[in-house]
Motif scaffolding. Structure first.
Motif: not given
Length: 209
Positions: A111-117, A142-149, A167-171, A174-183
């Motif tokens: 189950m995802p733990k965090y939702l970013m709006l 997806k590759a960075s750990g996001a679970q739903t979008m 976007v939901t994340y498990p921890d 995963a949020i940090e990895r996502t925004y590092d990759a998007l940068a």
């Protein structure tokens, strides 16, 4: 999982002392919503961004008949009544969104733990251009750990015409990895330069039904 045609997001204030009791009642209320038209419900409390401490309740619907069923159920709901009367929950926003297509295969376990709006208005981009660039970046999420979008445009409520990306994340990592990759992603850079982002918040998820 099919793209939800409609999404309702309700935000409510709640005193800190009664938040745990309110969240427990949200679980009962979520079950009632599922029984009366919602195909999925996510709920929790805001931990960063606008309205910290607010409760957030997200419902997904296949059609507006499902939304109507939930609205008709609310006056009869004992769980909703207890949230309002026993735990001083006070809704201050309810927006209905029309779902928009994103090419993203959801991962619902664990189950995802965090939702970013993230909320934005169109700027230099039109809707087709925005969705095209967002779909190009979905693989990075997806590759960075996001679970739903999920993406929706406000149909009724406040901030008409704006778009909300959830976007939901498990921890948190995963949020940090996502925004590092998007940068370093050129499609994301073009997307952000073509819209006006005016809100981003993180909700700690308490339950999903």
């Amino acid at each position: 999982m099919s793209i939800p045609k409609f999404i309702a997001i309700t935000a409510a204030s709640c005193p800190t002392v009664s938040r745990q009791g309110a969240i427990e009642e949200m679980a009962h209320f979520a079950q009632e919503c599922r029984e009366n038209g919602a195909v999925r419900v996510t709920y929790g409390s805001v931990i960063s961004g606008r309205h910290p401490g607010a409760l957030v309740f997200v419902q997904f619907f296949d059609d507006l008949t499902g939304f109507e069923g939930v609205m008709n159920m609310i006056p009869k709901s004992s769980a909703y009544s207890r949230m309002i009367n026993n735990h001083a929950v006070a809704p201050f926003s309810r927006n209905l969104f029309r779902g928009k297509p994103i090419e993203f295969e959801p991962k619902l376990e664990p189950m995802p733990k965090y939702l970013m709006l993230t909320r934005a208005r169109l700027g230099a981009l039109d809707e087709a251009g925005m969705l095209g660039l967002l779909n190009k970046t979905a693989s990075v999420f997806k590759a960075s750990g996001a679970q739903t979008m999920r993406m929706g445009q406000v149909l009724t409520g406040s901030d008409l015409g704006t778009y909300m990306l959830g976007v939901t994340y498990p921890d948190m990592s995963a949020i940090e990895r996502t925004y590092d990759a998007l940068a370093g992603n050129t499609d994301y850079a073009q997307l952000i330069s073509g819209v006006d982002v005016d809100m981003r918040s993180i909700t700690k998820i308490a339950g999903i039904l």
